[in-house]
Design an enzyme around this catalytic site. Structure first.
Site, PDB file in Angstrom:
ATOM      1  N   SER A   1      -8.527   4.136   1.948  1.00  0.00           N
ATOM      2  CA  SER A   1      -8.465   2.768   2.458  1.00  0.00           C
ATOM      3  C   SER A   1      -7.852   1.845   1.423  1.00  0.00           C
ATOM      4  O   SER A   1      -7.782   2.166   0.244  1.00  0.00           O
ATOM      5  CB  SER A   1      -9.860   2.289   2.839  1.00  0.00           C
ATOM      6  N   LYS A   2      -7.440   0.677   1.910  1.00  0.00           N
ATOM      7  CA  LYS A   2      -6.803  -0.287   1.021  1.00  0.00           C
ATOM      8  C   LYS A   2      -7.775  -0.792  -0.030  1.00  0.00           C
ATOM      9  O   LYS A   2      -7.381  -1.303  -1.051  1.00  0.00           O
ATOM     10  CB  LYS A   2      -6.320  -1.485   1.832  1.00  0.00           C
ATOM     11  N   ARG A   3      -9.061  -0.669   0.272  1.00  0.00           N
ATOM     12  CA  ARG A   3     -10.032  -1.208  -0.661  1.00  0.00           C
ATOM     13  C   ARG A   3     -10.245  -0.310  -1.877  1.00  0.00           C
ATOM     14  O   ARG A   3     -10.823  -0.728  -2.857  1.00  0.00           O
ATOM     15  CB  ARG A   3     -11.358  -1.462   0.057  1.00  0.00           C
ATOM     16  N   GLN A   4      -9.760   0.924  -1.783  1.00  0.00           N
ATOM     17  CA  GLN A   4      -9.951   1.807  -2.926  1.00  0.00           C
ATOM     18  C   GLN A   4      -8.910   1.522  -4.002  1.00  0.00           C
ATOM     19  O   GLN A   4      -7.821   1.062  -3.698  1.00  0.00           O
ATOM     20  CB  GLN A   4      -9.842   3.258  -2.478  1.00  0.00           C
TER      21      GLN A   4
ATOM     22  N   HIS B   1       0.838  -1.200   0.000  1.00  0.00           N
ATOM     23  CA  HIS B   1       0.000   0.000   0.000  1.00  0.00           C
ATOM     24  C   HIS B   1       0.877   1.257   0.000  1.00  0.00           C
ATOM     25  O   HIS B   1       1.966   1.256   0.570  1.00  0.00           O
ATOM     26  CB  HIS B   1      -0.832  -0.076   1.282  1.00  0.00           C
TER      27      HIS B   1
END
Ligand code: GLU
Length: 498
Positions: free
Chosen positions: A259-262, A24
């Site tokens: 966030s990591k999900r983006q 990330h």
């Protein structure tokens, strides 16, 4: 259990990624701050892989974080790939070490086996919430007798190991946030291992930071609330307390949490899209650090001198991609043309533009040279220069029209350019420019167009050569294309209009 103050013999920092997904950009920023702080204090910077989550950890993510941090130029003194005095640097290879400390806590009754089932715990949570209480473990298994524990273990009952959290106020001095105080009464006894061979994050991190003699724990603000638990575990084990610094959160442009999900938060995405490591480093350091001057460009070596952890802000740092693009453009234009061309080649190949041997190195450099002012990232090169490659251009013929010219007038304009260009003796940028400028004036007078408006001649010509609404000037393009290709493109455009 009292706090032991650290005696710093040497500054030692670390980055401790969990290899559960692509590395990330936040990890890169944390690594950078740790690296800079260590280097400016003649200290060591370590890489430790926190892969205690065996379900989600994968070797490929360890490989990736190593590759991407190296690409950024962030180097460590000790790590799984290079070894060091505190080997091994992968938590999955340190299980015997954690076991020893887990046993110590169990023997000293500072930790205990908990046999509560998921269902039981869930019921307790619901019950506490229905009474308006914040859910926390009620400590039931803390009171089991040795005989009960042994019986449960003999029966193979599933269990976890919980750490007894003392109710107290934990205070620590954070280098960025100043004095921080937490009331641990709200925490409840925390699970520190699934069993003696399966430690969890809070426990492994404390043991390793101690054994690896980490002096400063510099990490993201999302870990701030983990710190009191970890301090209590340190105290229970008789370890010193490292100095903490929690970096501000990284925010999206709308100030929501990144966030990591983006999408686009993996370092490799920036790498692939053609951001330069120098630009990313420079951009990342400004995510929280304020140099206190107007200066915008810093090399890694300059940052080692200038960076100061005290000047890191508490407030969230907005990840402004426009600023990143701007900085990247500056670094792109700072490269030598040889180097920049070399960096652009993979992107031209990927776009299918560059076929081996089709274009000379000199021409390629000229193409990159005239495209670079518009480049924000290396991958832009393909879209900015595709018209130089191949023979036929595809574009809408209406694009050839300047102002309110009719199609016949556009044709006349192109025919005029064709005539002038076919007579140009010296095909150089300078002479193309001089000849076309004076031809443009003549053309305007002949046609009764405003004399100084070069668009009547140069716009149709530029579009005929590039097929685009924006591009470098027609002289620059013609100079690179050469006479033959230039004339061919003009005649193609005339045909389109017929
Ligand atoms: N493994 C943790 C993470 O990836 C590191 C936590 C820490 O720096 O203490 O977030």
């Amino acid at each position: 259990m009292t706090k032991k103050t650290i005696e710093i013999k040497k500054v030692r920092t670390r980055i401790a990624p969990s290899p559960t997904g692509p590395a990330h950009i936040g990890t890169a920023r944390t690594a950078l701050f740790n690296y800079l702080f260590a280097k400016q204090n003649n200290g060591d910077f370590l890489l430790r892989i926190e892969d205690t989550d065996t379900q989600r950890s994968e070797q490929r993510w360890t490989d990736e974080v190593i590759e991407q941090l190296k690409w950024l130029g962030i180097e460590w003194n000790e790590g799984p790939d290079i070894g060091g005095n505190c080997e091994p640097y992968k938590q999955s290879q340190r299980l015997d070490i954690y076991e020893k400390y887990l046993k110590q806590l169990l023997e000293e009754k500072k930790a205990y086996f908990c046999f509560c089932t998921e269902e039981e715990l869930e019921n307790k949570r619901q019950e506490q919430m229905s009474r308006g209480l914040a859910p926390k473990y009620d400590g039931k298994c803390a009171h089991l007798s040795d005989a009960e524990i042994n019986k449960n273990i003999a029966e193979n009952k599933s269990c976890v190991i919980r750490f007894k959290v003392q109710n107290k106020k934990v205070k620590f001095n954070d280098l960025i946030r100043g004095e921080v105080e937490f009331d641990t009464g709200l925490l409840g006894d925390v699970v520190i291992a699934k069993d003696l061979n399966s430690p969890l994050y809070h426990f492994a991190v404390v043991v390793d930071d101690f054994l690896m003699q980490i002096s400063h724990v510099i990490r993201g603000e999302e870990h701030l609330s983990n710190t009191p638990r970890q301090i209590l575990i340190q105290e229970a084990l008789g370890f010193y307390q490292p100095i903490y610094a929690h970096l501000p959160l990284m925010l999206n442009m709308d100030r929501s949490k990144m966030s990591k999900r983006q999408g686009d938060v993996a370092i490799s995405d920036y790498h692939k899209n053609g951001y330069l490591p120098e630009a990313l480093i420079n951009f990342m350091v400004l995510l929280g650090w304020n140099p206190g001057t107007e200066r915008e460009m810093f090399t890694l070596a300059q940052l080692i001198k200038e960076f100061s952890i005290e000047k890191v802000q508490k407030a969230g740092a907005v990840f402004n991609t426009q600023r990143l693009d701007f900085l990247n453009g500056l670094y792109i234009r700072e490269k030598s043309i040889e180097k920049l061309t070399e960096l652009c080649v993979p992107y031209l190949k990927e776009a299918g533009l560059l076929v081996q041997g089709q274009i000379s190195q000199n021409k390629l450099q000229e193409i990159v040279e005239i495209s670079k002012t518009r480049m924000k990232k290396l991958s832009d090169i393909a879209g900015l220069s595709d018209f130089f490659f191949g023979d036929k251009l595809v574009y809408e013929k209406d694009l050839l029209t300047w102002a309110k010219m009719g199609s016949g007038e556009v044709k006349d304009s192109l025919a005029f350019s064709e005539k002038i260009l076919s007579n140009v003796k010296e095909w150089t940028l300078k002479s193309l420019e001089t000849e076309m400028f004076s031809a443009s004036e003549k053309f305007n007078i002949e046609k009764g167009y405003p004399e100084k408006n070069k668009g009547y001649m140069l716009w149709p010509l530029r579009v005929a050569l590039s097929g685009k609404s924006t591009s470098p000037s027609p002289f620059e393009i013609a100079n690179i294309l050469g006479k033959e290709k230039t004339l061919k493109r003009i005649s193609d455009a005339i045909k389109m209009l017929s």
